[in-house]
Structures are given as C-alpha cells and as structure tokens.
Design an enzyme around this catalytic site. Structure first.
Site, PDB file in Angstrom:
ATOM      1  N   HIS A  99       0.839  -1.202   0.000  1.00  0.00           N
ATOM      2  CA  HIS A  99       0.000   0.000   0.000  1.00  0.00           C
ATOM      3  C   HIS A  99       0.870   1.246   0.000  1.00  0.00           C
ATOM      4  CE1 HIS A  99       0.555  -1.477   4.140  1.00  0.00           C
ATOM      5  NE2 HIS A  99       0.623  -0.208   4.511  1.00  0.00           N
ATOM      6  N   HIS A 101       0.785   5.121   1.205  1.00  0.00           N
ATOM      7  CA  HIS A 101       0.075   6.074   2.060  1.00  0.00           C
ATOM      8  C   HIS A 101       0.064   7.445   1.381  1.00  0.00           C
ATOM      9  CE1 HIS A 101       0.114   3.887   6.043  1.00  0.00           C
ATOM     10  NE2 HIS A 101       1.135   3.248   5.476  1.00  0.00           N
TER      11      HIS A 101
END
Ligand code: AMP
Ligand code: ZN
Length: 134
Positions: A99, A101
C-alpha cells in the site's frame, strides 16, 4: 490471499471508504487518519510490499496516487502531502499487502513527524558506495 484484510477490502468482503477504484487498484480512507484525508492506495492483486510488487502495477498505481493526492489536497485545502510506503516490519509495515500512504499535510504541527537525522559524520560514504556498486 486468505486472511488478508486489504484483499478483503478490495473484494468488498469488508467495508472500506473507497474513494477511487479501477481494474488494478483501489484507494480508501485509512482508519487511523494520521492527518485528515489519510488514504491508502492498494493493488487489487496481493503483493507483499514495494519490494515485491509487479512493475506494471506499481507504475499504474503511482499515477493514480498522484491524481488522488492532488484531489485530496485541493478538496481538503491541504498545503502539501507525504507519499510513503513501509516495506517489512522493521520499516513499520503492519499490513502485509502493498500500500501507498497518501498523508495530506496542513501545517508544521500536524500529527505526523518525519525526521531525517544527519549521520554524515558517523559514516564512510566511499565504503557504502563501494558496497552498493560492487
Ligand atoms: P502500515 O503500517 O504501513 O502497514 O500501514 C497500515 C495502515 O493500514 C495503518 O495506517 C492502519 O491504520 C491501516 N488500516 C488497517 N486496517 C484498516 C482497515 N480495515 N481500513 C482502513 N485502514 C486500515
Ligand atoms: Zn492481500
């Protein structure tokens, strides 16, 4: 991947505040909201982290991340943004599904502090350079 919370969000098996979606990736609001608008961009396919993600997927995601970051900065009146990714536990990765951010920044006193300490007097740049290049 079984038991991966982000696979479950991508597959809509558990709810997420999804602000963007296409065939390759999904973006949703991070539950922790380190700053207002803190968002995660994830691939729909499971990869452990930045070190392992497929290059085409990453290339697509970074463009999407730019667009979403611009949208969030504009809509939430932020003054800047940090784009971060943690790879492996030592770097702070807690969810083992890649992922990015997106962390909007509002002022110097918001709830995030990123410090790059200066260790230039402790290290030998030549020896590090040689270790990497050999
Ligand atoms: P990292 O420490 O880089 O692995 O970041 C994981 C992030 O995922 C943290 O910022 C958590 O707040 C966030 N997170 C964990 N579970 C969820 C969830 N179900 N929905 C949204 N964000 C989550
Ligand atoms: Zn996963």
């Amino acid at each position: 991947m079984d038991n991966c919370i982000f696979c479950k969000i991508a597959n809509k098996e558990i709810p997420g505040k999804i602000i963007y979606e296409d065939d390759i990736c999904v973006a949703f609001l991070d539950l922790s909201q380190t700053t207002n608008g803190h968002t995660l961009v994830i691939p729909k396919k499971h990869f452990k982290n930045f070190l392992e993600v497929d290059n085409d997927t990453l290339a697509h995601m970074i463009k999407v991340t730019k667009d979403i970051a611009n949208k969030i900065v504009t809509k939430l009146n932020a003054n800047g943004v940090n784009i971060l990714t943690n790879a492996n536990e030592v770097a702070g990765q807690t969810v083992m599904h890649f992922h990015l951010h997106i962390i909007p920044r509002y002022d110097n006193n918001d709830q995030i502090e990123i410090n790059f300490s200066d260790r230039s007097n402790e290290v030998n740049l030549d020896s590090l350079f040689n270790q990497i290049m050999e």
